[in-house]
Design an enzyme around this catalytic site. Structure first.
Site, PDB file in Angstrom:
ATOM      1  N   ASP A  30      -3.257   4.581   3.118  1.00 33.14           N
ATOM      2  CA  ASP A  30      -3.457   6.036   3.804  1.00 33.14           C
ATOM      3  C   ASP A  30      -3.169   5.859   5.086  1.00 33.14           C
ATOM      4  OD1 ASP A  30      -3.965   8.704   3.520  1.00 33.14           O
ATOM      5  OD2 ASP A  30      -6.212   8.423   3.512  1.00 33.14           O
ATOM      6  N   HIS A  47       6.038   7.562   5.322  1.00 38.64           N
ATOM      7  CA  HIS A  47       6.310   6.871   4.159  1.00 38.64           C
ATOM      8  C   HIS A  47       7.103   5.711   4.182  1.00 38.64           C
ATOM      9  CE1 HIS A  47       3.496   9.871   2.581  1.00 38.64           C
ATOM     10  NE2 HIS A  47       4.428  10.898   2.529  1.00 38.64           N
ATOM     11  N   LEU A 141       1.906 -13.973  -8.384  1.00 37.69           N
ATOM     12  CA  LEU A 141       1.152 -12.753  -7.909  1.00 37.69           C
ATOM     13  C   LEU A 141       1.376 -11.638  -9.010  1.00 37.69           C
ATOM     14  CD1 LEU A 141      -0.422 -11.070  -5.633  1.00 37.69           C
ATOM     15  CD2 LEU A 141       1.761 -10.395  -4.889  1.00 37.69           C
TER      16      LEU A 141
HETATM   17  C1  FPP Z   1      -0.980   8.244   2.000  1.00 36.18           C
HETATM   18  O1  FPP Z   1      -0.716   8.706   3.218  1.00 36.18           O
HETATM   19  C2  FPP Z   1       0.279   7.691   1.341  1.00 36.18           C
HETATM   20  C3  FPP Z   1       0.849   8.062   0.224  1.00 36.18           C
HETATM   21  C4  FPP Z   1       0.450   9.337  -0.425  1.00 36.18           C
HETATM   22  C5  FPP Z   1       2.013   7.412  -0.182  1.00 36.18           C
HETATM   23  C6  FPP Z   1       2.162   5.868  -0.338  1.00 36.18           C
HETATM   24  C7  FPP Z   1       3.553   5.470  -0.273  1.00 36.18           C
HETATM   25  C8  FPP Z   1       3.721   4.207   0.380  1.00 36.18           C
HETATM   26  C9  FPP Z   1       3.019   3.550   1.128  1.00 36.18           C
HETATM   27  C10 FPP Z   1       5.118   3.856   0.286  1.00 36.18           C
HETATM   28  C11 FPP Z   1       5.301   2.936  -0.777  1.00 36.18           C
HETATM   29  C12 FPP Z   1       5.553   4.089  -1.878  1.00 36.18           C
HETATM   30  C13 FPP Z   1       6.124   3.544  -3.013  1.00 36.18           C
HETATM   31  C14 FPP Z   1       6.417   4.834  -3.987  1.00 36.18           C
HETATM   32  C15 FPP Z   1       6.461   2.102  -3.466  1.00 36.18           C
HETATM   33  P1  FPP Z   1      -0.554  10.352   3.646  1.00 36.18           P
HETATM   34  O2  FPP Z   1       0.728  10.837   3.469  1.00 36.18           O
HETATM   35  O3  FPP Z   1      -1.813  10.775   2.846  1.00 36.18           O
HETATM   36  O4  FPP Z   1      -1.044  10.284   5.139  1.00 36.18           O
HETATM   37  P2  FPP Z   1      -1.975  11.336   5.850  1.00 36.18           P
HETATM   38  O5  FPP Z   1      -3.346  11.379   5.323  1.00 36.18           O
HETATM   39  O6  FPP Z   1      -1.945  10.751   7.236  1.00 36.18           O
HETATM   40  O7  FPP Z   1      -1.260  12.723   5.841  1.00 36.18           O
END
Ligand code: FPP
Length: 255
Positions: A30, A47, A141
């Site tokens: 997150d 992302h 893993l």
């Molecule tokens: C949450 O941050 C993150 C996500 C919804 C996407 C997670 C994806 C990745 C870490 C990249 C890898 C992805 C794949 C598909 C392999 P947020 O956008 O909710 O952040 P915020 O809470 O600060 O807005």
């Protein structure tokens, strides 16, 4: 710690004491959006950097001797984000599989996908299946990617399956035990997570592994996901090693 070999269920009566390296770590990645916002960048850049952090964490998990790593990469609730962001995340998954799969395979990583596949674009579905098929015999893993995943949805699908078997007469209601429920979930055969990490300072489970988290230890890191590096991961592992896990029982000291 004792586990039944097929479901990974902990035996509450015997599994006393904690410490050591968790066998299964699950992570709610997150904070990508906030990371980007703090730099005046579009959320999608967060992302993109999040994917780099994920690569580092997979490597580090292997180095630390973790057997199972689950990452929450797209939740069934993420469809409500702006279409451009959803399509960026789909593209990121595509890029991850296309660019990283052969390297993961060479590193003996076994990939499993959890989540609802119905309704996913056929191209994405194909890539998810390809990752599992290519790496199915690997013994290093196990990387479990939760994609289009929501724990309640997973439980509903499992309950429907069980209800169908009971209605068809192939399963007796008394045969529905906690192990049987586990075996009908997307995570069948995967031991429950020992440690669940959420980054970015949020203190919620957000519909992640609700059933499997029954005895997990939680670690909430203030670090935003794109900055979650080996040192941040080690901080979570050290905190885990210091925990005393009782699984509803008593410690060796009788507390
Ligand atoms: C949450 O941050 C993150 C996500 C919804 C996407 C997670 C994806 C990745 C870490 C990249 C890898 C992805 C794949 C598909 C392999 P947020 O956008 O909710 O952040 P915020 O809470 O600060 O807005």
């Amino acid at each position: 710690m004792t586990r039944s070999p097929d479901t990974g269920f902990h035996d509450p009566g015997l599994a006393l004491g904690g410490g050591g390296v968790p066998r299964h770590v699950a992570i709610i990645m997150d904070g990508n959006g906030r990371w980007a916002k703090a730099r005046g960048l579009p959320r999608t850049d967060g992302h993109r950097h999040g994917l780099d952090a994920l690569r580092g964490v997979i490597r580090h998990a292997g180095e630390r001797g973790i057997d199972y790593l689950t990452v929450f990469s797209f939740s069934s609730e993420n469809w409500s984000r702006p279409p451009a962001e959803v399509s960026f995340l789909m593209g990121l998954l595509r890029r991850f599989v296309q660019r990283d799969l052969s390297e993961l395979h060479q590193a003996n990583v076994r990939v499993r996908i959890i989540g609802e596949r119905e309704g996913l674009e056929p191209g994405i579905r194909g890539l998810l299946e390809e990752s599992e098929t290519l790496t199915r015999n690997n013994s290093g893993l196990t990387l479990i990617v939760a994609f289009n995943y929501g724990a309640r949805d997973e439980l509903v699908r499992a309950m429907r399956r069980i209800a169908g078997e009971v209605a068809a007469g192939t399963l007796a209601p008394e045969a529905v035990t906690d192990q049987l429920v586990s075996s009908r979930l997307d995570t069948a055969g995967i031991p429950d997570p020992d440690l669940i990490i959420r980054t970015s300072g949020e203190l919620r489970l957000s519909n992640f592994l609700l059933w499997q988290a029954a005895y997990a230890e939680f670690f909430f890191s203030p670090v935003l996901w794109p900055d979650f590096d080996a040192a941040a991961f080690d901080a979570a592992l050290s905190a885990y090693a210091a925990r005393e896990r009782r699984f509803g029982g008593l410690t060796a000291a009788g507390r």
